[in-house]
Design a protein around this motif. Structure first.
Motif, mmCIF file in Angstrom:
data_model
loop_
_atom_site.group_PDB
_atom_site.id
_atom_site.type_symbol
_atom_site.label_atom_id
_atom_site.label_comp_id
_atom_site.label_asym_id
_atom_site.label_seq_id
_atom_site.Cartn_x
_atom_site.Cartn_y
_atom_site.Cartn_z
ATOM 1 N N GLU A 70 0.707 -1.139 0.038
ATOM 2 C CA GLU A 70 0.045 0.070 0.083
ATOM 3 C C GLU A 70 0.850 1.170 0.025
ATOM 4 O O GLU A 70 1.605 1.395 0.871
ATOM 5 C CB GLU A 70 -0.977 -0.161 1.348
ATOM 6 C CG GLU A 70 -1.986 1.082 1.300
ATOM 7 C CD GLU A 70 -2.947 0.924 2.427
ATOM 8 O OE1 GLU A 70 -3.946 0.503 2.080
ATOM 9 O OE2 GLU A 70 -2.546 0.951 3.441
ATOM 10 N N TRP A 71 0.719 1.990 -1.007
ATOM 11 C CA TRP A 71 1.413 3.304 -1.191
ATOM 12 C C TRP A 71 2.981 2.859 -0.908
ATOM 13 O O TRP A 71 3.836 3.678 -0.426
ATOM 14 C CB TRP A 71 1.240 4.252 -0.168
ATOM 15 C CG TRP A 71 -0.265 4.774 -0.203
ATOM 16 C CD1 TRP A 71 -1.282 4.380 0.517
ATOM 17 C CD2 TRP A 71 -0.631 5.594 -1.304
ATOM 18 N NE1 TRP A 71 -2.343 4.916 0.058
ATOM 19 C CE2 TRP A 71 -2.209 5.662 -0.987
ATOM 20 C CE3 TRP A 71 0.192 6.436 -2.196
ATOM 21 C CZ2 TRP A 71 -3.061 6.602 -1.654
ATOM 22 C CZ3 TRP A 71 -1.211 7.271 -2.878
ATOM 23 C CH2 TRP A 71 -2.450 7.289 -2.680
ATOM 24 N N GLY A 72 3.482 1.715 -1.654
ATOM 25 C CA GLY A 72 4.967 1.512 -1.847
ATOM 26 C C GLY A 72 5.287 0.779 -0.586
ATOM 27 O O GLY A 72 6.443 0.514 -0.354
ATOM 28 N N ARG A 73 4.712 0.486 0.487
ATOM 29 C CA ARG A 73 4.913 0.146 2.004
ATOM 30 C C ARG A 73 4.333 -1.373 1.937
ATOM 31 O O ARG A 73 3.089 -1.803 1.502
ATOM 32 C CB ARG A 73 4.384 1.010 2.971
ATOM 33 C CG ARG A 73 4.933 0.577 4.356
ATOM 34 C CD ARG A 73 4.492 1.646 5.427
ATOM 35 N NE ARG A 73 3.178 2.013 5.295
ATOM 36 C CZ ARG A 73 2.253 1.330 6.393
ATOM 37 N NH1 ARG A 73 2.885 0.634 7.323
ATOM 38 N NH2 ARG A 73 0.985 1.714 6.271
#
Length: 120
Positions: A102-105
């Motif tokens: 999610e969002w690169g995490r």
């Protein structure tokens, strides 16, 4: 509180079957890939099955392909691992994992594990 709780492990004879369950709580599993890993004594943890959020795509290593089946019921926030034709080498602690990006995490959660022992 986020939790993944595995159940269904136990002692089974070679050639037998077990069905593991992984019940999630504290978060919505619908957007997570669900996976099962196992770790035998003295060995690294290895992936044995994964299923995408929709339940349409699954993945297995050659060592369990054709014997293990992963499934999920998002309405019950539960993933399953049906294990058939069990072998001695399937003995391990089996862990459930939920993961998404999610969002690169990377967001991931692990269960505490359930012991599977295959023995005659």
């Amino acid at each position: 509180q986020v939790q993944l709780v595995e159940s269904g492990g136990g002692l089974v004879q070679p050639g037998g079957s077990l069905r593991l369950s992984c019940a999630a709580s504290g978060f919505t599993v619908n957007s997570y890939t669900m996976s099962w890993y196992r770790q035998a004594p003295g060995k690294e943890r290895e992936l044995v099955a994964s299923i995408d959020s929709s339940g349409e795509r699954t993945n297995y290593p050659d060592s369990v392909k054709g014997r293990f089946t992963i499934s999920r019921d998002n309405a019950k926030s539960t993933a399953y691992l049906q294990m058939n034709s069990l072998k001695l080498e399937d003995t391990a602690v089996y862990y459930c994992k939920a993961v998404k990006i999610e969002w690169g995490r990377v967001i991931d959660y692990w269960g505490q594990g359930t012991q599977v022992t295959v023995s005659s």
